[in-house]
Design a protein around this motif. Structure first.
Motif, mmCIF file in Angstrom:
data_model
loop_
_atom_site.group_PDB
_atom_site.id
_atom_site.type_symbol
_atom_site.label_atom_id
_atom_site.label_comp_id
_atom_site.label_asym_id
_atom_site.label_seq_id
_atom_site.Cartn_x
_atom_site.Cartn_y
_atom_site.Cartn_z
ATOM 1 N N ALA A 126 0.899 -0.760 -0.168
ATOM 2 C CA ALA A 126 -0.006 -0.253 0.164
ATOM 3 C C ALA A 126 0.692 1.145 -0.098
ATOM 4 O O ALA A 126 0.819 1.985 -0.709
ATOM 5 C CB ALA A 126 -0.417 -0.122 1.278
ATOM 6 N N GLN B 298 -10.399 2.794 12.394
ATOM 7 C CA GLN B 298 -9.326 1.576 11.870
ATOM 8 C C GLN B 298 -8.680 2.605 10.172
ATOM 9 O O GLN B 298 -8.611 3.231 10.944
ATOM 10 C CB GLN B 298 -10.405 0.840 11.198
ATOM 11 C CG GLN B 298 -11.102 -0.298 12.134
ATOM 12 C CD GLN B 298 -9.988 -0.962 12.396
ATOM 13 O OE1 GLN B 298 -8.933 -1.628 11.976
ATOM 14 N NE2 GLN B 298 -9.407 -0.827 14.737
ATOM 15 N N GLN C 278 0.678 1.366 17.954
ATOM 16 C CA GLN C 278 0.638 0.393 18.547
ATOM 17 C C GLN C 278 -0.636 -0.928 18.522
ATOM 18 O O GLN C 278 -0.674 -1.938 18.555
ATOM 19 C CB GLN C 278 1.124 -0.016 20.699
ATOM 20 C CG GLN C 278 2.699 1.034 20.388
ATOM 21 C CD GLN C 278 2.534 0.854 22.174
ATOM 22 O OE1 GLN C 278 1.613 0.141 22.773
ATOM 23 N NE2 GLN C 278 2.863 1.742 22.280
ATOM 24 N N LEU C 279 -1.437 0.324 18.384
ATOM 25 C CA LEU C 279 -2.970 -0.570 17.785
ATOM 26 C C LEU C 279 -2.520 -1.183 16.732
ATOM 27 O O LEU C 279 -3.217 -2.581 16.335
ATOM 28 C CB LEU C 279 -3.844 0.482 17.010
ATOM 29 C CG LEU C 279 -4.091 0.827 18.940
ATOM 30 C CD1 LEU C 279 -5.439 2.226 18.128
ATOM 31 C CD2 LEU C 279 -4.871 1.040 19.544
ATOM 32 N N ILE D 288 -3.518 -0.940 13.275
ATOM 33 C CA ILE D 288 -4.075 -1.050 12.033
ATOM 34 C C ILE D 288 -3.542 -1.013 10.652
ATOM 35 O O ILE D 288 -3.569 -1.609 9.949
ATOM 36 C CB ILE D 288 -5.394 0.368 12.344
ATOM 37 C CG1 ILE D 288 -5.702 0.054 14.346
ATOM 38 C CG2 ILE D 288 -6.126 -0.020 10.970
ATOM 39 C CD1 ILE D 288 -6.147 1.176 14.335
ATOM 40 N N MET E 46 -4.683 1.864 5.338
ATOM 41 C CA MET E 46 -4.992 1.640 4.805
ATOM 42 C C MET E 46 -6.272 0.106 5.315
ATOM 43 O O MET E 46 -6.470 -0.439 5.021
ATOM 44 C CB MET E 46 -4.974 0.443 3.733
ATOM 45 C CG MET E 46 -4.432 1.447 2.440
ATOM 46 S SD MET E 46 -6.329 2.504 1.850
ATOM 47 C CE MET E 46 -5.365 4.552 1.506
ATOM 48 N N GLY E 47 -5.813 0.154 6.484
ATOM 49 C CA GLY E 47 -6.202 -0.811 7.622
ATOM 50 C C GLY E 47 -5.697 -2.099 7.100
ATOM 51 O O GLY E 47 -6.748 -3.047 7.834
ATOM 52 N N PHE E 48 -4.519 -2.661 6.624
ATOM 53 C CA PHE E 48 -4.593 -3.686 6.142
ATOM 54 C C PHE E 48 -3.791 -4.188 7.156
ATOM 55 O O PHE E 48 -3.834 -5.399 7.389
ATOM 56 C CB PHE E 48 -3.326 -3.455 5.147
ATOM 57 C CG PHE E 48 -4.033 -3.704 3.578
ATOM 58 C CD1 PHE E 48 -5.586 -3.091 3.164
ATOM 59 C CD2 PHE E 48 -3.225 -2.852 2.315
ATOM 60 C CE1 PHE E 48 -6.143 -2.684 2.606
ATOM 61 C CE2 PHE E 48 -3.969 -2.690 1.166
ATOM 62 C CZ PHE E 48 -5.580 -2.359 1.313
ATOM 63 N N GLY E 49 -3.263 -3.876 8.229
ATOM 64 C CA GLY E 49 -2.070 -4.088 8.821
ATOM 65 C C GLY E 49 -0.992 -4.270 9.507
ATOM 66 O O GLY E 49 -0.603 -3.547 8.116
#
Lengths: 209, 291
Positions: free
Chosen positions: B45, B182, B236-237, B239, B242-245
């Motif tokens: 991304a 997110q 640290q979350l 996310i 793009m919220g792909f982790g």
């Protein structure tokens, strides 16, 4: 793994896709976002008034069977001969179409929904029931994606809905995206949110220090 | 005094803002790219994002098709006519739309009609401030709709978050906002936070934080520390882009405070997508410069 997808997309091609796979999509795609989804639901699906827009309905029925909808409101320009061109065309947030998309997938026989941010449980279920996938394009990557739009074939409802909300019929070549919801009931988004929410709980359990 | 016609310069300000991302954001995205796992969706991304930034700059095309709400802050010397400035900015906005640097984004909420030229009621958004400097300064931000939709306002105390009326309460609210967003705001973004004000003032102040350079720290040490901590904790979350982790969820968090009523304690978190488009134009001694 990179998959080349061509519209119309076969059931076999869709079921071969899994969350995390990269995809290059080629063929004729239709853009539709908020107002277009509302129109499809109200005029064609829930209480059909197809006679009001017979051309649009006929075109969509043909293009979307095995086809793809793209959640996008493009920047366009028109040359001296009246031909349209996509200048910038990244995805818009898909979750706003969650109330509609499952019905659209079922009614038209869609194989792919392209957008950003992922969608909810109803759409995920529809992807499983009707063999479709959600393809995540990179939000904001508008100039790059516009380069994979080779031709604007047609446009419907431009004057009524405005440029961003119209149905743009576009021919794409190697449109880049990532599978984030597949036809096997998996959603990347659900997993990421579950883990981040667990981490948040840990962070908020700490004292401020 | 004779006030110059700056319509063409405003057009250039809009073009530059829409097509040419500032280097602080691009540098941070490059660092984020190198930190993500090789071959991950997150790194893919960011590669796409960085290539898009270069392409938009080279081709002079919009970085993102959602060119958002054009928000102008105009700091003008005493004696200038704000009516003339307004007319010139509105004309430049319509021209930039016709030239496809901006998408027509002004929709009549009653009729549903798009005006087609980005001119509407309070659109573009103009904030005039007379100041004591001899020169004119105009800040422009293009604020996209996807990230605008994930902005959030909290009223403290908040029982569910165990958030009281203090900086720890602010921390809890902001982290909750990032988690709720997110990837929907086009992560990795910048979070602008305002504490206090009435609801309207709090939202405006939170967005004004986006004009601060990414490396700017609040002059109050406690707030600077909170900005740093929130940036680390938000990341640290997991996310990710793009919220792909992934490792980078935010590029920075900027916090500011304003006075509030005894009865109210608002914490407002506005989200700016990675396409953090903001530019400044200065008119001094007949010369125009952009940064």
């Amino acid at each position: 793994m990179l998959h080349k997808l061509t519209i119309p997309i076969s059931e076999e091609a869709v079921t071969a896709l899994h969350v995390g796979d990269q995809v290059h999509l080629s063929g004729v795609v239709v853009t539709a976002r908020d107002a277009a989804h509302k129109l499809m639901i109200e005029k064609f699906i829930r209480t059909p008034q197809v006679a009001e827009l017979p051309d649009l309905y006929a075109q969509l029925s043909q293009l979307l069977a095995g086809g793809a909808i793209y959640h996008c409101g493009p920047v366009v320009s028109q040359d001296d001969h009246g031909r349209w061109r996509f200048v910038a065309a990244g995805p818009t947030t898909s979750i706003r179409e969650e109330p509609y998309e499952a019905d659209v997938i079922e009614h038209f026989g869609l194989r792919a929904v392209i957008g950003k941010g992922g969608m909810g449980p109803r759409t995920l279920q529809a992807c499983q029931d009707h063999r479709a996938v959600y393809l995540h394009a990179i939000g904001g990557a508008a100039s790059l994606i516009a380069n994979s739009v080779k031709e604007v074939v047609d446009v419907y409802q431009k004057d009524e809905l405005g440029v961003p909300e119209a149905f743009w019929v576009i021919r794409t070549e190697d449109f880049p995206a990532v599978v984030t919801m597949d036809s096997h009931g998996n959603s990347l988004h659900a997993g990421v949110k579950e883990r981040s929410t667990a981490k948040l709980a840990t962070l908020l359990a700490l004292n401020s220090g | 005094m004779k006030q110059p016609d700056l319509t063409d310069q405003f057009l250039e300000l809009i073009r530059l803002t829409a097509t040419d991302l500032r280097s602080d954001i691009e540098d941070a995205l490059n660092i984020a790219r190198d930190q993500e796992e090789e071959g991950s969706a997150a790194q893919g991304a960011l590669d796409t994002i960085l290539e898009n930034i270069r392409m938009a700059r080279q081709d002079s095309t919009p970085i993102c098709q959602d060119t958002g709400t054009p928000i102008f802050y105009i700091y003008y010397p005493t004696g200038w006519s704000t009516l003339k400035l307004r007319d010139q900015i509105r004309e430049a906005t319509a021209t930039a739309t016709a030239q496809a640097y901006l998408r027509p984004n002004a929709v009549d909420s009653f009729t549903g009609r798009n005006t087609g030229d980005n001119l509407g009621d309070d659109f573009p958004s103009l904030h005039f401030h007379e100041w004591e400097e001899p020169h004119l300064k105009v800040d422009l931000m293009l604020k996209g709709g996807g990230c605008e939709n994930v902005g959030a306002q909290y009223k403290l105390p908040n029982v569910a978050l165990h958030a009281s009326r203090d900086l720890e309460g602010v921390r809890r609210a902001v982290l909750d906002a990032v988690n709720e967003a997110q990837g929907l705001g086009c992560a990795p973004g910048v979070i602008g936070v305002a504490v206090g004000g009435d609801r309207g003032a709090s939202y405006i102040r939170s967005k004004e934080q986006f004009f601060r350079p990414l490396d700017d720290q609040h002059q109050v040490p406690e707030l600077a520390k909170l900005e740093e901590r929130l940036t680390q904790e938000a990341n640290q979350l997991g996310i990710g882009p793009m919220g792909f982790g992934g490792k980078t969820t935010v590029l920075g968090v900027k916090v500011d405070t304003l006075h509030r009523l005894p009865a109210s304690y608002f914490v407002t978190a506005s989200y700016m997508c990675w396409a953090d488009r903001r530019r400044t134009m200065t008119y001094r001694d007949g010369e125009v410069t952009f940064e």
